[in-house]
Enzyme design. Structure first.
Site, PDB file in Angstrom:
ATOM      1  CB  ALA A   1      -0.806   4.015  -2.947  1.00 11.25           C
TER       2      ALA A   1
ATOM      3  N   GLY B   1      -1.404  -0.669   0.924  1.00  8.44           N
ATOM      4  CA  GLY B   1      -0.841  -1.632  -0.007  1.00  8.44           C
ATOM      5  C   GLY B   1       0.319  -2.416   0.574  1.00  8.44           C
TER       6      GLY B   1
ATOM      7  CD  GLU C   1      -4.642  -4.016  -0.664  1.00  5.25           C
ATOM      8  OE1 GLU C   1      -5.595  -4.695  -1.102  1.00  5.25           O
ATOM      9  OE2 GLU C   1      -4.343  -2.885  -1.109  1.00  5.25           O
TER      10      GLU C   1
ATOM     11  CD  GLU D   1      -6.072   0.679   2.204  1.00  7.07           C
ATOM     12  OE1 GLU D   1      -5.156   0.143   1.572  1.00  7.07           O
ATOM     13  OE2 GLU D   1      -6.334   0.402   3.395  1.00  7.07           O
TER      14      GLU D   1
END
Length: 288
Positions: A80, A132, A135, A155
């Site tokens: 992000a 992300g 992910e 994170e």
């Protein structure tokens, strides 16, 4: 393999910004490239909208059977855009962020929780992947990574959480303790460790071989019946949602991909080609 002009002549992907690139490098294959190299391909809302539009179109296009996802420049995806996230948080956007995660069922960048598609997704991890970015990788079916790539779910180091599907996927793939190592320490791991210890990378190759290897694997998949391939992927997805083998078998037999595979021209072609000792000639699957 050079693409044939005839097979791709009718393909018209949706309009998109220059934050992504779309190409058709070989028959039946879509190549989707994150294209913000100066920002290490960190994902913006515009980029997410573009990716969703292109992948939704890909899912509905019968002549495209496989997507390869990669990044431009030295990174795959930095996750992000934390600068934008900070602005939203400072403006009181926390509740909206939580609601958006629930609402956007395809997950981060419209990839990390994408479940509706039964077409194979191959990650060509050309460089670093963080947050992300990892992910998304965890939700791809096959992962080819550069030997130079470092991967992290950092994170916790920024006070945020890997909520877009990464935690349960990593726990299932690697087991509780190894998932905890990656998630709670937040430290980067090498592509080699991702393959040999954590189990979510299929193959590690030199950086220059990442995309050629991913495209070669896509070409191998394209030699198989697309109906059978998509039915098989649906079974794998269902296996992650059902608690028992029997429940998965029953759900899979009733899935629309399986019903199509059992009644398609391709099942007849595959069996006939076997008896005639020749290579099968597959047709595009019927739309579901």
């Amino acid at each position: 393999m050079a693409p044939s002009a005839s097979w791709q002549s009718g393909l018209q992907p949706p309009a998109h910004s220059d934050e992504i690139k779309v190409a058709f490098p070989q028959e039946h294959v879509l190549l989707l490239t994150f294209n913000r190299p100066k920002s290490l391909n960190a994902v913006t809302p515009t980029m997410t909208d573009d990716i969703k539009a292109v992948l939704d179109w890909f899912d509905e296009e019968p002549s495209l059977w496989i997507v390869v996802i990669t990044g431009e420049g030295r990174a795959f995806c930095a996750g992000a855009d934390l600068i934008e996230w900070n602005k939203r948080q400072a403006g009181g956007g926390a509740e909206e962020d939580q609601q958006r995660i629930i609402r956007d069922v395809d997950g981060f960048a419209s990839i990390s929780r994408r479940y509706g598609s039964s077409k194979p997704m191959i990650a060509a991890v050309n460089g670093g992947a963080y947050g992300g970015g990892v992910e998304m990788i965890l939700n791809c079916d096959l992962v080819i990574a550069s030997e130079e790539a470092m991967l992290a779910l950092p994170e916790v180091k920024r006070g945020v959480v890997a909520v877009q599907g990464g935690m349960p996927r990593l726990a299932r793939i690697a087991g509780h303790q190894l998932a905890s190592e990656m998630l709670l320490l937040g430290k980067p791991i090498s592509a080699k460790d991702a393959a040999t210890r954590f189990g979510f990378v299929n193959k590690v190759v030199p950086k220059t071989e990442v995309l050629p290897t991913a495209l070669a694997w896509a070409a191998e998949i394209a030699q198989n019946s697309p109906d059978a391939v998509q039915s098989t992927k649906r079974a794998l997805l269902l296996a992650n949602r059902h608690g028992s083998v029997e429940d998965t078998v029953v759900a899979h037999i009733g899935a629309k991909e399986s019903k199509r595979a059992f009644t398609s021209e391709n099942i007849l072609e595959g069996l006939k080609a076997f008896t005639e000792k020749r290579k099968p000639s597959w047709k595009n699957p019927a739309k579901l």
